[in-house]
Design a protein around this motif. Structure first.
Motif, PDB file in Angstrom:
ATOM      1  N   PRO A  51      38.301  36.640  25.575  1.00 16.30           N
ATOM      2  CA  PRO A  51      38.588  37.877  26.311  1.00 16.30           C
ATOM      3  C   PRO A  51      39.780  37.700  27.223  1.00 16.30           C
ATOM      4  O   PRO A  51      40.026  36.603  27.739  1.00 16.30           O
ATOM      5  N   PRO A  52      40.561  38.760  27.423  1.00 20.72           N
ATOM      6  CA  PRO A  52      41.640  38.682  28.408  1.00 20.72           C
ATOM      7  C   PRO A  52      41.075  38.342  29.784  1.00 20.72           C
ATOM      8  O   PRO A  52      39.935  38.667  30.102  1.00 20.72           O
ATOM      9  N   THR A  53      41.863  37.688  30.593  1.00 21.75           N
ATOM     10  CA  THR A  53      41.412  37.249  31.914  1.00 21.75           C
ATOM     11  C   THR A  53      41.912  38.204  32.986  1.00 21.75           C
ATOM     12  O   THR A  53      43.123  38.351  33.160  1.00 21.75           O
ATOM     13  N   PRO A  54      41.020  38.872  33.704  1.00 17.36           N
ATOM     14  CA  PRO A  54      41.478  39.767  34.780  1.00 17.36           C
ATOM     15  C   PRO A  54      42.167  38.982  35.895  1.00 17.36           C
ATOM     16  O   PRO A  54      41.905  37.800  36.097  1.00 17.36           O
ATOM     17  N   ALA A  55      43.075  39.646  36.592  1.00 17.78           N
ATOM     18  CA  ALA A  55      43.715  39.016  37.740  1.00 17.78           C
ATOM     19  C   ALA A  55      42.658  38.698  38.795  1.00 17.78           C
ATOM     20  O   ALA A  55      41.664  39.417  38.949  1.00 17.78           O
ATOM     21  N   ILE A  56      42.885  37.625  39.509  1.00 20.66           N
ATOM     22  CA  ILE A  56      41.947  37.193  40.553  1.00 20.66           C
ATOM     23  C   ILE A  56      42.512  37.563  41.918  1.00 20.66           C
ATOM     24  O   ILE A  56      43.715  37.483  42.146  1.00 20.66           O
ATOM     25  N   GLY A  57      41.626  37.973  42.814  1.00 18.20           N
ATOM     26  CA  GLY A  57      42.067  38.290  44.166  1.00 18.20           C
ATOM     27  C   GLY A  57      42.278  39.779  44.357  1.00 18.20           C
ATOM     28  O   GLY A  57      41.844  40.602  43.548  1.00 18.20           O
ATOM     29  N   PRO A  58      42.945  40.173  45.446  1.00 16.26           N
ATOM     30  CA  PRO A  58      43.163  41.598  45.731  1.00 16.26           C
ATOM     31  C   PRO A  58      43.902  42.293  44.584  1.00 16.26           C
ATOM     32  O   PRO A  58      44.823  41.727  44.007  1.00 16.26           O
ATOM     33  N   GLN A  59      43.471  43.497  44.299  1.00 15.71           N
ATOM     34  CA  GLN A  59      44.074  44.250  43.203  1.00 15.71           C
ATOM     35  C   GLN A  59      45.321  44.983  43.717  1.00 15.71           C
ATOM     36  O   GLN A  59      45.401  46.204  43.723  1.00 15.71           O
ATOM     37  N   GLY A  60      46.297  44.205  44.148  1.00 13.54           N
ATOM     38  CA  GLY A  60      47.487  44.790  44.753  1.00 13.54           C
ATOM     39  C   GLY A  60      48.234  45.716  43.824  1.00 13.54           C
ATOM     40  O   GLY A  60      48.759  46.745  44.246  1.00 13.54           O
ATOM     41  N   ASN A  61      48.279  45.386  42.536  1.00 10.19           N
ATOM     42  CA  ASN A  61      49.002  46.233  41.597  1.00 10.19           C
ATOM     43  C   ASN A  61      48.401  47.626  41.500  1.00 10.19           C
ATOM     44  O   ASN A  61      49.103  48.598  41.255  1.00 10.19           O
ATOM     45  N   CYS A  73      40.148  50.087  38.480  1.00 12.91           N
ATOM     46  CA  CYS A  73      41.460  49.542  38.159  1.00 12.91           C
ATOM     47  C   CYS A  73      41.411  48.021  38.252  1.00 12.91           C
ATOM     48  O   CYS A  73      40.801  47.472  39.174  1.00 12.91           O
ATOM     49  N   VAL A  74      42.028  47.356  37.297  1.00 19.63           N
ATOM     50  CA  VAL A  74      42.142  45.903  37.306  1.00 19.63           C
ATOM     51  C   VAL A  74      43.608  45.552  37.131  1.00 19.63           C
ATOM     52  O   VAL A  74      44.265  46.048  36.217  1.00 19.63           O
ATOM     53  N   ALA A  75      44.138  44.717  38.018  1.00 13.67           N
ATOM     54  CA  ALA A  75      45.511  44.247  37.858  1.00 13.67           C
ATOM     55  C   ALA A  75      45.620  43.477  36.548  1.00 13.67           C
ATOM     56  O   ALA A  75      44.766  42.663  36.212  1.00 13.67           O
TER      57      ALA A  75
END
Length: 251
Positions: A51-61, A73-75
């Motif tokens: 599976p693709p790996t979601p960004a870790i940490g604050p979803q700044g994008n 929303c997931v960065a």
């Protein structure tokens, strides 16, 4: 003693049976040898995609997307590269990506490389996110500072001829003009026109997949930034994104 034997192709009745038996054995042996030489090697079965790996940490994008909802929303982070033929069967898989997002949008975002983004947005400075479960959303960065919002959305939708909800190419068409994009069935949406914003969207068939690309480009200014609409330019630029998606779905 009268023994049955074959002699120079002439045999007694018992000998004839002997010759037939030997001929049958020879035929079977040759057939087995030919089968061994001409057999097709089995095709390798690809390993299960990770599976693709979601960004870790604050979803700044997600905060950089004007219409983005941080709750859905997931960065984006780039997935392992795979051909469309491998991704398509599992594009609705949700395991491992978080917030019940599907796998597919990670790959659709990857298709819009920085080179393609520059053609669509006029800059390589874009942010990519996965929103609303099944959409890839790409936007020109820094809208909070510039007040200029340019946003591209991509998602895969079913195509089911005869099903009113998913029969995209009926005529007359409630979405707009039924047309073609490089030989594929397509619908170009007719949007109301405004002087300070423009919008272009297409639904384009993916042959033999029972699916369509649903792609939309929105551009508008904010309170601090004036924007002069150019609908023809928006149409030209969205087709550059669609070209990239169509090239990918042939892999």
């Amino acid at each position: 003693m009268n023994k049955a034997r074959c002699h120079r192709g002439i045999a007694t009745s018992n000998g004839t049976k002997c010759c037939m038996r030997r001929s049958s054995l020879l035929f079977v042996s040759v057939a087995m040898l030919l089968a061994a030489c001409t057999s097709v090697e089995p095709r390798a079965v690809p390993a299960k995609l990770k599976p693709p790996t979601p960004a870790i940490g604050p979803q700044g994008n997600c905060e950089d997307i004007l219409l983005g909802d941080p709750a859905s929303c997931v960065a984006w982070t780039p997935p392992e590269p795979h051909n469309f033929s491998l991704v398509f069967p599992i594009n609705e898989e949700e395991a491992g990506v978080g917030k019940e997002m599907q796998w597919g949008p990670y790959y659709w975002c990857a298709v819009i490389t920085d080179d393609v983004a520059e053609k669509v947005f006029g800059t390589r400075a874009v942010v990519r996110v996965v929103t609303g479960k099944y959409s890839c959303e790409i936007a020109q960065g820094g809208y909070k500072q510039s007040g200029l919002d340019k946003n591209l959305q991509i998602h895969l939708a079913p195509y089911e001829p005869g099903n009113g909800a998913y029969d995209w190419f009926v005529e007359p068409n409630p979405l707009g003009q039924v047309t073609e994009v490089k030989g594929r069935k397509a619908v170009r949406t007719d949007w109301p026109r405004f002087p300070s914003s423009d919008r272009a969207s297409y639904v384009v068939e993916i042959p033999d997949r029972g699916s369509v690309w649903n792609v939309e480009l929105r551009r508008q200014g904010g309170g601090r930034t004036e924007y002069d609409a150019d609908y023809e330019d928006a149409d030209r630029r969205i087709l550059l994104a669609i070209d990239a998606l169509m090239a990918y779905d042939r892999t």
